[in-house]
Scaffold this motif. Structure first.
Motif, PDB file in Angstrom:
ATOM      1  N   LEU A  89       0.830  -1.200   0.000  1.00 46.76           N
ATOM      2  CA  LEU A  89       0.000   0.000   0.000  1.00 46.76           C
ATOM      3  C   LEU A  89       0.871   1.259   0.000  1.00 46.76           C
ATOM      4  CD1 LEU A  89      -2.605  -1.097   2.708  1.00 46.76           C
ATOM      5  CD2 LEU A  89      -2.848  -1.261   0.213  1.00 46.76           C
ATOM      6  N   ASP A  90       0.298   2.366  -0.478  1.00 49.96           N
ATOM      7  CA  ASP A  90       1.044   3.630  -0.524  1.00 49.96           C
ATOM      8  C   ASP A  90       1.496   4.069   0.863  1.00 49.96           C
ATOM      9  OD1 ASP A  90       0.803   3.748  -3.242  1.00 49.96           O
ATOM     10  OD2 ASP A  90      -0.932   5.105  -3.240  1.00 49.96           O
ATOM     11  N   LYS A  91       0.653   3.850   1.880  1.00 49.51           N
ATOM     12  CA  LYS A  91       1.026   4.275   3.224  1.00 49.51           C
ATOM     13  C   LYS A  91       2.229   3.487   3.749  1.00 49.51           C
ATOM     14  CE  LYS A  91      -2.123   1.244   5.836  1.00 49.51           C
ATOM     15  NZ  LYS A  91      -3.204   1.205   6.861  1.00 49.51           N
ATOM     16  N   GLU A  92       2.424   2.263   3.257  1.00 50.77           N
ATOM     17  CA  GLU A  92       3.578   1.479   3.661  1.00 50.77           C
ATOM     18  C   GLU A  92       4.849   1.963   2.982  1.00 50.77           C
ATOM     19  OE1 GLU A  92       2.776  -2.648   3.026  1.00 50.77           O
ATOM     20  OE2 GLU A  92       0.838  -2.576   4.037  1.00 50.77           O
ATOM     21  N   LEU A  93       4.707   2.667   1.867  1.00 47.19           N
ATOM     22  CA  LEU A  93       5.856   3.162   1.107  1.00 47.19           C
ATOM     23  C   LEU A  93       6.183   4.620   1.406  1.00 47.19           C
ATOM     24  CD1 LEU A  93       4.926   1.628  -2.373  1.00 47.19           C
ATOM     25  CD2 LEU A  93       6.358   0.623  -0.595  1.00 47.19           C
ATOM     26  N   SER A  94       5.332   5.298   2.160  1.00 45.53           N
ATOM     27  CA  SER A  94       5.543   6.724   2.429  1.00 45.53           C
ATOM     28  C   SER A  94       6.761   6.938   3.313  1.00 45.53           C
ATOM     29  CB  SER A  94       4.302   7.329   3.085  1.00 45.53           C
ATOM     30  OG  SER A  94       4.077   6.725   4.342  1.00 45.53           O
ATOM     31  N   GLU A  95       7.433   8.056   3.103  1.00 40.74           N
ATOM     32  CA  GLU A  95       8.630   8.392   3.869  1.00 40.74           C
ATOM     33  C   GLU A  95       8.277   9.222   5.094  1.00 40.74           C
ATOM     34  OE1 GLU A  95      11.547  10.316   1.491  1.00 40.74           O
ATOM     35  OE2 GLU A  95      11.593   8.747  -0.048  1.00 40.74           O
ATOM     36  N   SER A  96       8.967   8.961   6.169  1.00 42.61           N
ATOM     37  CA  SER A  96       8.858   9.786   7.374  1.00 42.61           C
ATOM     38  C   SER A  96      10.223   9.771   8.054  1.00 42.61           C
ATOM     39  CB  SER A  96       7.750   9.269   8.302  1.00 42.61           C
ATOM     40  OG  SER A  96       7.937   7.894   8.589  1.00 42.61           O
ATOM     41  N   TYR A  97      10.275  10.177   9.320  1.00 42.53           N
ATOM     42  CA  TYR A  97      11.565  10.331   9.982  1.00 42.53           C
ATOM     43  C   TYR A  97      11.537   9.728  11.381  1.00 42.53           C
ATOM     44  CZ  TYR A  97      12.332  13.570   6.149  1.00 42.53           C
ATOM     45  OH  TYR A  97      12.446  14.122   4.898  1.00 42.53           O
ATOM     46  N   ALA A  98      12.714   9.301  11.822  1.00 38.46           N
ATOM     47  CA  ALA A  98      12.897   8.794  13.178  1.00 38.46           C
ATOM     48  C   ALA A  98      14.257   9.282  13.668  1.00 38.46           C
ATOM     49  CB  ALA A  98      12.808   7.271  13.212  1.00 38.46           C
ATOM     50  N   PHE A  99      14.521   9.111  14.972  1.00 38.65           N
ATOM     51  CA  PHE A  99      15.638   9.818  15.590  1.00 38.65           C
ATOM     52  C   PHE A  99      16.422   8.905  16.535  1.00 38.65           C
ATOM     53  CE2 PHE A  99      11.892  12.311  14.790  1.00 38.65           C
ATOM     54  CZ  PHE A  99      12.367  13.310  13.971  1.00 38.65           C
ATOM     55  N   LEU A 100      17.712   9.211  16.665  1.00 37.22           N
ATOM     56  CA  LEU A 100      18.568   8.455  17.570  1.00 37.22           C
ATOM     57  C   LEU A 100      19.632   9.383  18.135  1.00 37.22           C
ATOM     58  CD1 LEU A 100      19.334   5.622  18.706  1.00 37.22           C
ATOM     59  CD2 LEU A 100      20.930   5.431  16.786  1.00 37.22           C
ATOM     60  N   MET A 101      19.654   9.532  19.469  1.00 35.26           N
ATOM     61  CA  MET A 101      20.707  10.306  20.107  1.00 35.26           C
ATOM     62  C   MET A 101      21.905   9.397  20.321  1.00 35.26           C
ATOM     63  SD  MET A 101      20.620  12.829  23.423  1.00 35.26           S
ATOM     64  CE  MET A 101      20.414  11.591  24.690  1.00 35.26           C
ATOM     65  N   VAL A 102      23.066   9.850  19.888  1.00 37.49           N
ATOM     66  CA  VAL A 102      24.265   9.019  19.913  1.00 37.49           C
ATOM     67  C   VAL A 102      25.424   9.809  20.502  1.00 37.49           C
ATOM     68  CG1 VAL A 102      23.530   7.693  17.899  1.00 37.49           C
ATOM     69  CG2 VAL A 102      24.941   9.729  17.580  1.00 37.49           C
ATOM     70  N   ASP A 103      26.463   9.083  20.896  1.00 37.09           N
ATOM     71  CA  ASP A 103      27.720   9.733  21.253  1.00 37.09           C
ATOM     72  C   ASP A 103      28.399  10.202  19.975  1.00 37.09           C
ATOM     73  OD1 ASP A 103      27.668   9.373  24.088  1.00 37.09           O
ATOM     74  OD2 ASP A 103      28.038   7.246  23.742  1.00 37.09           O
ATOM     75  N   ASP A 153      24.050  14.887  20.312  1.00 39.50           N
ATOM     76  CA  ASP A 153      23.988  14.790  18.857  1.00 39.50           C
ATOM     77  C   ASP A 153      22.890  13.806  18.484  1.00 39.50           C
ATOM     78  OD1 ASP A 153      26.384  16.423  18.029  1.00 39.50           O
ATOM     79  OD2 ASP A 153      27.378  14.952  19.310  1.00 39.50           O
ATOM     80  N   VAL A 154      22.091  14.180  17.503  1.00 39.49           N
ATOM     81  CA  VAL A 154      20.968  13.355  17.072  1.00 39.49           C
ATOM     82  C   VAL A 154      21.094  13.085  15.578  1.00 39.49           C
ATOM     83  CG1 VAL A 154      18.467  13.218  16.814  1.00 39.49           C
ATOM     84  CG2 VAL A 154      19.449  14.275  18.851  1.00 39.49           C
ATOM     85  N   VAL A 155      21.025  11.802  15.205  1.00 34.44           N
ATOM     86  CA  VAL A 155      20.976  11.428  13.800  1.00 34.44           C
ATOM     87  C   VAL A 155      19.506  11.300  13.400  1.00 34.44           C
ATOM     88  CG1 VAL A 155      21.627   9.744  12.049  1.00 34.44           C
ATOM     89  CG2 VAL A 155      23.172  10.192  13.966  1.00 34.44           C
ATOM     90  N   ILE A 156      19.132  12.003  12.349  1.00 36.03           N
ATOM     91  CA  ILE A 156      17.778  11.916  11.789  1.00 36.03           C
ATOM     92  C   ILE A 156      17.811  10.881  10.669  1.00 36.03           C
ATOM     93  CG2 ILE A 156      15.901  13.180  10.684  1.00 36.03           C
ATOM     94  CD1 ILE A 156      17.077  15.749  11.837  1.00 36.03           C
ATOM     95  N   PHE A 157      16.905   9.927  10.727  1.00 32.05           N
ATOM     96  CA  PHE A 157      16.842   8.875   9.716  1.00 32.05           C
ATOM     97  C   PHE A 157      15.587   9.034   8.869  1.00 32.05           C
ATOM     98  CE2 PHE A 157      19.542   7.083  12.957  1.00 32.05           C
ATOM     99  CZ  PHE A 157      20.497   6.357  12.248  1.00 32.05           C
ATOM    100  N   LYS A 158      15.758   8.868   7.574  1.00 34.33           N
ATOM    101  CA  LYS A 158      14.617   8.750   6.672  1.00 34.33           C
ATOM    102  C   LYS A 158      14.175   7.289   6.702  1.00 34.33           C
ATOM    103  CE  LYS A 158      15.519   9.087   2.336  1.00 34.33           C
ATOM    104  NZ  LYS A 158      15.855   9.633   1.000  1.00 34.33           N
ATOM    105  N   ILE A 159      12.875   7.056   6.911  1.00 33.67           N
ATOM    106  CA  ILE A 159      12.398   5.685   7.098  1.00 33.67           C
ATOM    107  C   ILE A 159      11.184   5.398   6.221  1.00 33.67           C
ATOM    108  CG2 ILE A 159      13.225   5.548   9.490  1.00 33.67           C
ATOM    109  CD1 ILE A 159      10.290   6.022  10.373  1.00 33.67           C
ATOM    110  N   MET A 160      11.009   4.124   5.884  1.00 35.81           N
ATOM    111  CA  MET A 160       9.744   3.589   5.380  1.00 35.81           C
ATOM    112  C   MET A 160       9.290   2.556   6.406  1.00 35.81           C
ATOM    113  SD  MET A 160      10.030   2.905   1.285  1.00 35.81           S
ATOM    114  CE  MET A 160      11.586   2.055   1.449  1.00 35.81           C
TER     115      MET A 160
END
Length: 377
Positions: A89-103, A153-160
């Protein structure tokens, strides 16, 4: 034969090609100038991903870089093409973002190689050796609340997200040793992501287990095996921030007992660190922790250097012995001990310094799943 006038010699025709401009390879990190359109685009991603809108006043982002990794971006596109070919489905293929705080030392490796499995100790949604955990909200980056003045520091990830499976908290045996050794959930075939069934119930940064319950768990099957790096998760940007807390709790030190126990006071962070030591389970070291309080400068008793959490109790059994009001944070807003049914009670925060998961988080998650409490915690 009669010779006619000689024809002029014609020039030789040569094929001519317009030279192609060689495509320059972009650097891995593209620094962004504050105020530029790209910088503002990154800020919009962060601001629109807050759990609490008021967080916009607490985070100050000083630096930002876009990440250009052609290999990871190509594999992200390939993964989308494969899912689309499978009729997703299109909603399964849509792009969004998630986050991870790292050293900071982890940033280079994550942006070059992507986020590999095995970098978390959270187990609530699945085994960290088979998938990766990322934060849904940009203002909920660790289990403990951020302190005023904290930097990170936070890495922003593009996710599906792909096909999502909602995970319930399972119930199991009620011994501490067995819960600590209990295996985590395996990734679900023909899915790409696990989320908690209770994630949408979290409406506050201070909600119990807000960090764990709002995580994404990503994984990818390649036939019958799991990939070390899910392709539908791609590093997009990295930002550096300073955190400021507008809520400043006034301190109160009782004159009669202020010197009973030493307290590390830090007026900038508005917290007392009252005890530091080791947390054990049947004599085995789990982690190093500290007890903190925003209002109290002493402990009612002297604690040993090591705390053992060998025994547990059902929380239902505990509720029969302790008044319900003692289970609410609002009960402990004042500077004095709370007196209920002849019992003097205080509330302290247990803190382990960590970036990505911890042994203490795993213990708390499993105690919560089994509806248990430690009798010495």
């Amino acid at each position: 034969l009669l010779k006619g006038p000689e024809e002029p010699e014609r020039p030789v025709r040569r094929s001519f090609q317009i030279p192609r401009k060689s495509r320059e390879k972009k650097a891995l990190f593209q620094p962004l100038t504050p105020g530029s359109r790209e910088f503002e685009d990154v800020l919009n991603i962060l601001h629109s991903s807050y759990l609490e809108p008021t967080s916009v006043t607490n985070f100050n982002y000083k630096r930002a870089c876009l990440i250009h990794n052609e290999l990871l971006e190509k594999e992200f596109t390939e993964k989308r093409r494969e899912l689309k070919f499978d009729g997703r489905l299109d909603k399964e293929l849509s792009e969004s973002y998630a986050f991870l705080m790292v050293d900071r030392y982890q940033v280079q490796s994550i942006c070059e190689k992507g986020l590999q499995v095995g970098q978390s100790k959270i187990t609530i949604l699945g085994s960290p050796s088979m998938g990766i955990y990322l934060s849904r909200y940009a203002d909920l980056l660790q289990a403990n609340p951020l302190e005023a003045g904290a930097v990170g520091d936070v890495v922003i990830f593009k996710i599906m997200k792909g096909k999502i499976k909602s995970i319930y908290d399972p119930m199991g045996v009620k011994s501490l040793e067995s819960i600590l050794n209990k295996s985590a959930l395996d990734p679900t075939p023909k899915h790409e992501c696990h989320v908690s069934k209770n994630a949408n119930r979290i409406t506050s940064l201070l909600a119990y287990r807000a960090y764990e319950l709002t995580q994404y768990y990503f994984y990818e099957y390649s036939f019958d095996e799991l990939r070390r790096r899910p392709r539908h998760v791609c590093p997009y940007a990295v930002v550096s921030f300073t955190y400021k807390d507008d809520i400043q709790t006034p301190k109160f030190v009782p004159s009669s007992r202020a010197n009973s126990f030493s307290a590390d006071r830090n007026t900038d962070k508005f917290n007392y660190t009252l005890w530091k030591g080791q947390l054990l389970n049947k004599g085995k070291l789990l982690c190093y922790i500290s007890l903190r309080s925003a209002t109290r400068a002493f402990l009612p008793i002297k604690l040993p250097e090591k705390l053992d959490v060998e025994t547990v109790m059902s929380i239902d059994h505990l509720k029969q012995k302790i008044p319900p009001a003692l289970f609410y944070k609002e009960t402990y807003l004042g500077p004095s001990e709370v007196l209920k049914n002849g019992m003097y009670c205080s509330l302290y925060e247990v803190v382990e310094k960590t970036r990505i998961g911890s042994n203490m988080e795993s213990l708390l998650q499993k105690l919560e799943k089994e509806k248990l409490v430690s009798e010495r915690f």
